[in-house]
Design a protein around this motif. Structure first.
Motif, short mmCIF file in Angstrom:
data_model
loop_
_atom_site.label_atom_id
_atom_site.label_comp_id
_atom_site.label_asym_id
_atom_site.label_seq_id
_atom_site.Cartn_x
_atom_site.Cartn_y
_atom_site.Cartn_z
N VAL A 40 0.98 -1.25 0.21
CA VAL A 40 0.31 0.08 0.03
C VAL A 40 0.53 1.56 -0.01
N ALA A 68 -2.92 5.02 -2.93
CA ALA A 68 -2.93 3.40 -1.79
C ALA A 68 -4.96 2.62 -2.23
N VAL A 97 -6.39 1.61 5.14
CA VAL A 97 -5.46 2.60 3.97
C VAL A 97 -6.11 4.04 4.11
N ALA A 102 -4.76 -1.20 -2.62
CA ALA A 102 -5.15 -2.26 -1.65
C ALA A 102 -6.01 -2.84 -2.48
#
Length: 345
Positions: A108, A139, A257, A143
């Protein structure tokens, strides 16, 4: 009795662990120590009188008092970043049921870094909110991609597959970052200090931009912690307890995240705090996330602030970026965690 926002029933909540109060008290003492060290130590050591003048006497305008005031924003920022990384690591380890998961291991951080580099190279981003927006997009996409790749094949998204998918994705994205940077020396100059992770350039504007994301991430973590305890038993058991596992994973992963992206945008991809803080808190408090998530916020703040102070002292009168210090400390911790970890395959 308590209710979780992700299930429809009630269940008894056990009493607080006996060690909670002394552990939290110890973390608070360490927090005060780290704050005092951050305000007083560096290229110039501040005396107790200068600390008092800088903190409590704004009319006093001596050089020593101004040095202390200059360090306040850096100290506050390091506390916020450490808290965010600690909680982000706790959430990612809980969602993936993998005790060695953290934002850097799952790729991430690298995804956020790639989008920040693209923003610098192609869109000339300059403000804190622009950095956060770019990092958050990177990110989130990373993810989702890692989870999708880790879900392929038999058994779905197991912890081992997610960790492998994250490592492979991180390597590929790092190559993409290098491909963008190498032909653009002006971007390289701006990126090379940011990429190692640092809180040295903290400003009050950056702190103000970071705080809303920190608050949202912490609220998500606190309100999902009880249901995440059930998720640790496995999806079938959690579903049997009334937990909506899909929604829980989505919301919790978003919180992790979000914290990681905001941190990476403003401080660079600082690694290992998200791994170290949850492991230390579980060592003292057990696996109950209702207690370990707040404790991870405290321990993450302590670890990052102390690492920042160590970086100032190791190369005195120069400075070693905090991301390098955390890597030196975090690498052996990762090895120990991997040796002791029990994950589902």
């Amino acid at each position: 009795m308590s209710k979780s926002g992700f299930n429809g029933g009630e269940r008894d909540v056990p009493l607080l662990p006996k060690r909670l109060a002394p552990v939290l008290f110890a973390f608070l003492l360490l927090l005060l120590f780290s704050v005092a060290a951050s305000l007083s130590l560096g290229s110039r050591t501040s005396s107790l009188q200068e600390l008092k003048d800088g903190l409590f006497h704004p009319a006093i305008n001596t050089y020593g008092a101004n040095v202390v005031r200059k360090r306040i924003s850096r100290t506050v920022f390091s506390l916020c970043v450490g808290s965010a990384l600690g909680v982000s690591g706790s959430l990612m380890q809980a969602v993936t049921r993998n005790p060695i998961a953290d934002p850097s291991i799952l790729g991430v951080n690298t995804g956020a870094a790639l989008f920040v580099v693209c923003g610098i190279a192609f869109f000339q981003i300059t403000t804190a909110l622009q950095y956060i927006g770019a990092a958050l997009a990177g990110a989130m996409i990373t993810a989702v991609f890692v989870y999708g790749v880790g879900s392929m094949g038999r058994g779905g998204a197991t912890p081992i597959k997610l960790a492998l998918a994250g490592a492979a994705t991180s390597a590929a994205l790092s190559s993409a970052v290098s491909a963008i940077l190498l032909p653009r020396s002006y971007v390289m100059d701006q990126y090379r200090f940011w990429q190692v992770g640092s809180v040295g350039s903290a400003t009050w504007a950056g702190v103000a931009a970071f705080l809303p994301f920190l608050a949202i991430g912490l609220l998500i973590a606190v309100f999902s912690s009880a249901a995440l305890n059930a998720l640790a038993l496995g999806d079938e058991a959690a579903t049997g307890l009334g937990v909506r596992t899909g929604l829980l994973r989505l919301v919790s992963a978003f919180g992790g995240v979000l914290l990681c992206a905001a941190t990476t945008a403003l401080a660079g991809p600082i690694g290992f705090i998200g791994l170290l803080a949850p492991h230390v808190t579980r060592l003292f408090l057990g696996a109950d996330l209702r207690y370990t998530i707040p404790a991870s916020a405290l321990s993450g703040a302590v670890f990052l602030t102390i690492a920042d102070v160590i970086g100032r002292l190791l190369t005195y009168p120069g400075e070693l970026e905090v991301g390098i210090v955390t890597a030196f400390v975090g690498a052996p911790v990762l090895i120990l965690a991997a040796r002791r970890a029990k994950v589902c395959t």
